[in-house]
Design a protein around this motif. Structure first.
Motif, mmCIF file in Angstrom:
data_model
loop_
_atom_site.group_PDB
_atom_site.id
_atom_site.type_symbol
_atom_site.label_atom_id
_atom_site.label_comp_id
_atom_site.label_asym_id
_atom_site.label_seq_id
_atom_site.Cartn_x
_atom_site.Cartn_y
_atom_site.Cartn_z
ATOM 1 N N LEU A 169 0.836 -1.200 0.000
ATOM 2 C CA LEU A 169 0.000 0.000 0.000
ATOM 3 C C LEU A 169 0.874 1.256 0.000
ATOM 4 N N HIS A 170 1.890 1.258 0.857
ATOM 5 C CA HIS A 170 2.903 2.315 0.851
ATOM 6 C C HIS A 170 4.221 1.653 0.452
ATOM 7 N N LEU A 171 4.353 1.347 -0.793
ATOM 8 C CA LEU A 171 5.422 0.491 -1.304
ATOM 9 C C LEU A 171 6.797 0.927 -0.809
ATOM 10 N N GLY A 172 7.437 0.041 -0.020
ATOM 11 C CA GLY A 172 8.790 0.273 0.446
ATOM 12 C C GLY A 172 8.950 1.368 1.473
ATOM 13 N N SER A 173 7.850 1.897 2.003
ATOM 14 C CA SER A 173 7.923 3.021 2.948
ATOM 15 C C SER A 173 7.333 2.617 4.292
ATOM 16 N N ASN A 174 7.928 3.126 5.356
ATOM 17 C CA ASN A 174 7.475 2.848 6.711
ATOM 18 C C ASN A 174 6.151 3.550 6.980
ATOM 19 N N ILE A 175 5.144 2.802 7.410
ATOM 20 C CA ILE A 175 3.841 3.391 7.721
ATOM 21 C C ILE A 175 3.929 4.036 9.095
ATOM 22 N N THR A 176 3.699 5.345 9.149
ATOM 23 C CA THR A 176 3.882 6.102 10.383
ATOM 24 C C THR A 176 2.593 6.263 11.188
ATOM 25 N N SER A 177 1.444 6.225 10.537
ATOM 26 C CA SER A 177 0.167 6.343 11.259
ATOM 27 C C SER A 177 -0.871 5.474 10.575
ATOM 28 N N LEU A 178 -1.799 4.943 11.380
ATOM 29 C CA LEU A 178 -2.831 4.036 10.882
ATOM 30 C C LEU A 178 -4.036 4.152 11.805
ATOM 31 N N GLU A 179 -5.165 4.639 11.271
ATOM 32 C CA GLU A 179 -6.346 4.866 12.090
ATOM 33 C C GLU A 179 -7.611 4.429 11.359
ATOM 34 N N PHE A 180 -8.558 3.847 12.120
ATOM 35 C CA PHE A 180 -9.862 3.467 11.571
ATOM 36 C C PHE A 180 -10.765 4.689 11.496
ATOM 37 N N CYS A 181 -11.579 4.742 10.450
ATOM 38 C CA CYS A 181 -12.601 5.772 10.342
ATOM 39 C C CYS A 181 -13.616 5.569 11.469
ATOM 40 N N PRO A 182 -14.114 6.641 12.097
ATOM 41 C CA PRO A 182 -15.051 6.492 13.211
ATOM 42 C C PRO A 182 -16.354 5.788 12.865
ATOM 43 N N SER A 183 -16.807 5.857 11.602
ATOM 44 C CA SER A 183 -18.127 5.322 11.266
ATOM 45 C C SER A 183 -18.130 4.380 10.072
ATOM 46 N N GLU A 184 -17.034 4.243 9.346
ATOM 47 C CA GLU A 184 -16.993 3.408 8.154
ATOM 48 C C GLU A 184 -15.859 2.389 8.278
ATOM 49 N N ARG A 185 -15.966 1.306 7.507
ATOM 50 C CA ARG A 185 -14.887 0.321 7.467
ATOM 51 C C ARG A 185 -13.820 0.804 6.497
ATOM 52 N N ILE A 186 -13.160 1.861 6.897
ATOM 53 C CA ILE A 186 -12.138 2.526 6.103
ATOM 54 C C ILE A 186 -10.990 2.874 7.037
ATOM 55 N N ILE A 187 -9.759 2.751 6.536
ATOM 56 C CA ILE A 187 -8.599 3.110 7.337
ATOM 57 C C ILE A 187 -7.850 4.260 6.683
ATOM 58 N N LEU A 188 -7.210 5.054 7.516
ATOM 59 C CA LEU A 188 -6.356 6.148 7.080
ATOM 60 C C LEU A 188 -4.925 5.786 7.442
ATOM 61 N N SER A 189 -4.040 5.791 6.451
ATOM 62 C CA SER A 189 -2.634 5.468 6.687
ATOM 63 C C SER A 189 -1.764 6.560 6.097
ATOM 64 N N SER A 190 -0.540 6.679 6.611
ATOM 65 C CA SER A 190 0.365 7.707 6.102
ATOM 66 C C SER A 190 1.802 7.214 6.139
ATOM 67 N N SER A 191 2.601 7.762 5.243
ATOM 68 C CA SER A 191 4.039 7.509 5.200
ATOM 69 C C SER A 191 4.701 8.732 4.600
ATOM 70 N N SER A 192 5.989 8.870 4.846
ATOM 71 C CA SER A 192 6.705 10.046 4.355
ATOM 72 C C SER A 192 6.800 10.061 2.833
ATOM 73 N N GLU A 193 6.816 8.897 2.208
ATOM 74 C CA GLU A 193 6.982 8.839 0.760
ATOM 75 C C GLU A 193 5.669 8.932 0.012
ATOM 76 N N TRP A 194 4.625 8.271 0.523
ATOM 77 C CA TRP A 194 3.360 8.185 -0.202
ATOM 78 C C TRP A 194 2.280 9.101 0.354
ATOM 79 N N GLY A 195 2.542 9.787 1.440
ATOM 80 C CA GLY A 195 1.562 10.710 1.985
ATOM 81 C C GLY A 195 0.459 9.998 2.749
ATOM 82 N N ALA A 196 -0.694 10.670 2.888
ATOM 83 C CA ALA A 196 -1.849 10.119 3.597
ATOM 84 C C ALA A 196 -2.809 9.493 2.604
#
Length: 403
Positions: free
Chosen positions: A301-328
């Protein structure tokens, strides 16, 4: 799987959800070079980040993972709902949003923490900044967490480790989490140990037992209110595991190989049904807590990059992830859909109507006193007349007898 990123000017350092009424949630992204906090609105139908709900989709990337096709939408030129620019030389490190969604705390590279109040609606969000005096000059804070009820706030740093509200304790740690009832705080250290604290008096409760070749890296409490568990990422030599501890006894229940590689971040959904793990090379897996089985994979998902944050959406089955290379990025999970309230009520109404139909059919075909079957050549009236005639022609058993 649909997703969107928020790359552009600056490098993403952290990202998280801002819970809002009527599921009109927002996403806040911290960036460095130039340094800022940017707020995006969220469109759950399009699974995208935008400020005006008009997303410019300029390209798409199709990747093949086994028998599944993963669609990754690249979103550029996205306008933001609100933006705060930091002073020169100040970069955001991590963030925590109050459960009410009205405020957030952001730690910075200078060793201070800033409190941001959010006011306004939809496309007119404004920031009001306040310095947190108890958290000024305390050193680099790598982890921030609010309790579920919002009454307690914990920070964790590299040198001056742990702080709960206004009480500080010195422990060398890197990650922490507050329990559902806000009674306990779990923290892990760079030496691989994990300790549990009482949030009322700050006293240590226990140190989690581990083997000599094991190191505990991350920790998260369960949130469903039924299973008092503590999840921890465990590195046993070259093997990455996810361990589970019972917080009523603080004994280890067991472990599973889930992500199968070292985890850099861990998160639990608000309803406690799912546990998410992000790796240091860009993979994400989502686990069903009840069976401790992987239900969703997002490889590379963030190819070759360290995932720095990972959070579930409060109301949907959706996740928010971020990395320095691929953004949010936002990703829709391939898990069974949850029942909505109206679906449950509709199902119960259907059961009630079905029971009425079954009762009516049973009533029509029953040989009860009130609905006894009649002969083909007999009517109700003739049946009653026959009974009356027989009673008149025969002496009653109750007539007076002459002796």
């Amino acid at each position: 799987m649909d997703g969107g990123d928020t790359r552009g000017d600056g490098t993403v350092t952290c990202a998280t959800w801002i819970r809002r009424p009527e599921n009109a949630h927002l996403v806040v992204v911290g960036k460095s070079g130039p340094s800022s906090l940017e707020v995006f609105s969220f469109d759950p139908k399009a699974t995208s980040l935008s400020s005006s709900h008009k997303v410019s989709q300029v390209s798409s990337l199709l990747a093949r993972d086994g028998d599944q096709f993963l669609f990754l939408l690249k979103l550029f030129d996205i306008e933001i709902v609100a933006k705060y620019e930091f002073e020169e030389g100040v970069n955001p490190v991590t963030m925590a949003v109050h459960p009410s969604g009205d405020s957030l705390v952001c730690s910075t590279s200078t060793g201070d923490c800033k409190l941001f109040y959010l006011y306004g609606w939809e496309d007119n969000i404004k920031f009001m900044v306040e310095e947190l005096l108890p958290l000024q000059g305390v050193g680099l804070q790598k982890c921030l967490a609010f309790s579920v009820d919002g009454t307690k706030f914990a920070t964790g740093g590299v040198h001056r480790a742990l702080s709960i509200t206004v009480v500080s304790y010195r422990v060398c740690w890197v990650k922490s989490d507050l329990s559902l009832d806000s009674e306990f705080l779990a923290s892990t250290s760079t030496d691989g140990s994990a300790r549990v604290w009482n949030t009322i008096d700050g006293a240590p409760v226990t140190t989690l037992a581990r083997n000599s070749d094991e190191k505990i890296g991350l920790c998260r409490f369960s949130k469903d209110g039924k299973k008092p568990f503590l999840f921890c990422s465990v590195q046993r030599g070259n093997t990455a595991l996810t361990g589970v501890w019972d917080i009523s006894t603080w004994k280890k229940i067991g472990h599973r190989r889930l992500l199968r590689k070292p985890a850099s971040v861990m998160s639990v959904s608000l309803d406690g049904k799912y546990l998410a793990l992000g790796s240091k090379d860009g993979d994400v897996c989502v686990v069903e807590v009840e069976k401790m089985e992987v239900r969703h994979w997002s490889k590379r998902l963030h190819l070759g990059s360290n995932i720095t944050s990972l959070e579930f959406c409060p109301s949907e089955r959706i996740i928010l992830s971020s990395s320095s290379e691929w953004g949010a990025m936002v990703t829709k999970l391939t898990v069974p859909a949850d029942w909505k309230d109206w679906q449950i009520y509709l199902f119960l109404l259907g059961l009630f109507l079905a029971s009425l139909v079954v009762f009516y059919v049973f009533y029509q075909n029953s040989d009860s006193f009130w609905n006894f079957p009649l002969a083909n050549d007999q009517t109700p009236r003739s049946n009653i007349e026959t009974v009356l005639r027989n009673e008149q022609s025969e002496p009653s058993m109750w007539e007076h007898l002459d002796l």
